[in-house]
Design an enzyme around this catalytic site. Structure first.
Site, PDB file in Angstrom:
ATOM      1  N   ASP A  35       0.761  -1.190   0.207  1.00 38.98           N
ATOM      2  CA  ASP A  35       0.012   0.031  -0.094  1.00 38.98           C
ATOM      3  C   ASP A  35       0.711   1.159  -0.040  1.00 38.98           C
ATOM      4  O   ASP A  35       1.968   1.231   0.671  1.00 38.98           O
ATOM      5  CB  ASP A  35      -0.775   0.103   1.446  1.00 38.98           C
ATOM      6  CG  ASP A  35      -2.063   0.956   1.125  1.00 38.98           C
ATOM      7  OD1 ASP A  35      -3.194   0.578   1.029  1.00 38.98           O
ATOM      8  OD2 ASP A  35      -1.757   2.262   0.977  1.00 38.98           O
ATOM      9  N   ILE A  36       0.592   2.127  -0.895  1.00 43.68           N
ATOM     10  CA  ILE A  36       1.276   3.438  -0.928  1.00 43.68           C
ATOM     11  C   ILE A  36       1.162   4.274   0.246  1.00 43.68           C
ATOM     12  O   ILE A  36       2.179   4.992   0.711  1.00 43.68           O
ATOM     13  CB  ILE A  36       0.940   4.270  -2.210  1.00 43.68           C
ATOM     14  CG1 ILE A  36       1.914   5.037  -2.695  1.00 43.68           C
ATOM     15  CG2 ILE A  36      -0.387   5.027  -1.820  1.00 43.68           C
ATOM     16  CD1 ILE A  36       1.545   6.086  -3.851  1.00 43.68           C
ATOM     17  N   ASN A  97     -12.910  -3.467   2.102  1.00 45.74           N
ATOM     18  CA  ASN A  97     -14.083  -2.519   2.171  1.00 45.74           C
ATOM     19  C   ASN A  97     -14.756  -2.496   0.718  1.00 45.74           C
ATOM     20  O   ASN A  97     -14.074  -2.888  -0.353  1.00 45.74           O
ATOM     21  CB  ASN A  97     -13.436  -1.196   2.106  1.00 45.74           C
ATOM     22  CG  ASN A  97     -12.718  -0.868   3.373  1.00 45.74           C
ATOM     23  OD1 ASN A  97     -13.039  -1.461   4.342  1.00 45.74           O
ATOM     24  ND2 ASN A  97     -11.465  -0.391   3.275  1.00 45.74           N
ATOM     25  N   GLU A 105     -12.546   3.131  -1.426  1.00 47.99           N
ATOM     26  CA  GLU A 105     -12.022   4.324  -2.082  1.00 47.99           C
ATOM     27  C   GLU A 105     -11.500   3.886  -3.696  1.00 47.99           C
ATOM     28  O   GLU A 105     -11.934   4.611  -4.713  1.00 47.99           O
ATOM     29  CB  GLU A 105     -10.553   4.686  -1.542  1.00 47.99           C
ATOM     30  CG  GLU A 105     -10.926   5.702  -0.459  1.00 47.99           C
ATOM     31  CD  GLU A 105      -9.519   5.909   0.290  1.00 47.99           C
ATOM     32  OE1 GLU A 105      -8.391   6.039  -0.390  1.00 47.99           O
ATOM     33  OE2 GLU A 105      -9.397   5.986   1.522  1.00 47.99           O
ATOM     34  N   VAL A 106     -11.040   2.729  -3.692  1.00 50.80           N
ATOM     35  CA  VAL A 106     -10.531   2.148  -5.176  1.00 50.80           C
ATOM     36  C   VAL A 106     -11.461   0.906  -5.462  1.00 50.80           C
ATOM     37  O   VAL A 106     -11.545   0.007  -5.023  1.00 50.80           O
ATOM     38  CB  VAL A 106      -9.112   1.559  -5.233  1.00 50.80           C
ATOM     39  CG1 VAL A 106      -8.650   1.232  -6.613  1.00 50.80           C
ATOM     40  CG2 VAL A 106      -8.315   2.725  -4.836  1.00 50.80           C
ATOM     41  N   HIS A 110     -10.017  -5.400  -3.670  1.00 48.46           N
ATOM     42  CA  HIS A 110      -8.654  -5.628  -2.932  1.00 48.46           C
ATOM     43  C   HIS A 110      -8.919  -5.956  -1.512  1.00 48.46           C
ATOM     44  O   HIS A 110      -9.909  -5.543  -0.809  1.00 48.46           O
ATOM     45  CB  HIS A 110      -7.879  -4.310  -2.909  1.00 48.46           C
ATOM     46  CG  HIS A 110      -8.403  -3.125  -2.531  1.00 48.46           C
ATOM     47  ND1 HIS A 110      -9.261  -2.405  -3.188  1.00 48.46           N
ATOM     48  CD2 HIS A 110      -8.224  -2.438  -1.388  1.00 48.46           C
ATOM     49  CE1 HIS A 110      -9.812  -1.410  -2.712  1.00 48.46           C
ATOM     50  NE2 HIS A 110      -9.289  -1.147  -1.335  1.00 48.46           N
ATOM     51  N   HIS A 112      -6.840  -6.020   2.097  1.00 50.72           N
ATOM     52  CA  HIS A 112      -5.766  -5.284   2.881  1.00 50.72           C
ATOM     53  C   HIS A 112      -5.308  -6.485   3.762  1.00 50.72           C
ATOM     54  O   HIS A 112      -6.130  -7.007   4.406  1.00 50.72           O
ATOM     55  CB  HIS A 112      -5.976  -4.177   3.746  1.00 50.72           C
ATOM     56  CG  HIS A 112      -6.677  -2.836   2.982  1.00 50.72           C
ATOM     57  ND1 HIS A 112      -6.011  -1.615   2.771  1.00 50.72           N
ATOM     58  CD2 HIS A 112      -7.968  -2.936   2.375  1.00 50.72           C
ATOM     59  CE1 HIS A 112      -6.751  -0.842   2.178  1.00 50.72           C
ATOM     60  NE2 HIS A 112      -7.907  -1.415   1.826  1.00 50.72           N
TER      61      HIS A 112
END
Ligand code: 5GP
Length: 127
Positions: A35-36, A97, A105-106, A110, A112
């Protein structure tokens, strides 16, 4: 089921190689990268290569081969990071999520994987 997949989302761009990532793992149907904006010492995002918006979309629409590949990838990544409790690791938390209430958000599925410290309470309590 009515999902619209936006091919311009940031993870689609990572999959096309238009944006770089720090790769952690790759298989036929799965990519994992750091993750960025990490929220823990280990913060890995695991995504299917297919165009799925969120987990239930994937669970309903993906092929068995994709689902097995994705699930096995998560096992391998936990093993690689040394965080699996069954290997003597200290554990981890997985979060995925979805949608507005999930505060996604994206819009590309995904999971996490957060590890490397105690991750704390499961959710933030609001009055
Ligand atoms: P979400 O809120 O959708 O579950 O989480 C999206 C995650 O993607 C966030 O933790 C955010 O830091 C991460 N993220 C957003 N843009 C990028 C990017 O360009 N590269 C990487 N590696 N992670 C990103």
């Amino acid at each position: 089921m009515n999902y619209h997949y936006d091919p311009e989302n940031i993870f689609a761009k990572i999959l096309r190689g238009e944006i770089t990532c720090t790769k952690v793992y790759e298989s036929t149907h799965t990519l994992a990268f750091s993750d960025i904006a990490p929220k823990a010492p280990h913060h890995v995002l695991v995504i299917p290569k297919g165009a799925y918006v969120c987990y239930d979309h994937f669970a309903r629409a993906a092929s068995d081969v994709e689902i097995v590949d994705y699930t096995r990838a998560i096992g391998t990544i936990c093993e690689q990071l040394g965080i699996a409790p069954g290997d003597g690791g200290a554990g981890y938390r997985m979060i995925s999520n979805a949608g507005a209430d999930g505060v996604q958000e994206v819009p590309h599925l995904h999971v996490h994987i957060l590890a490397g410290r105690n991750i704390g309470p499961m959710v933030m309590m609001r009055p």
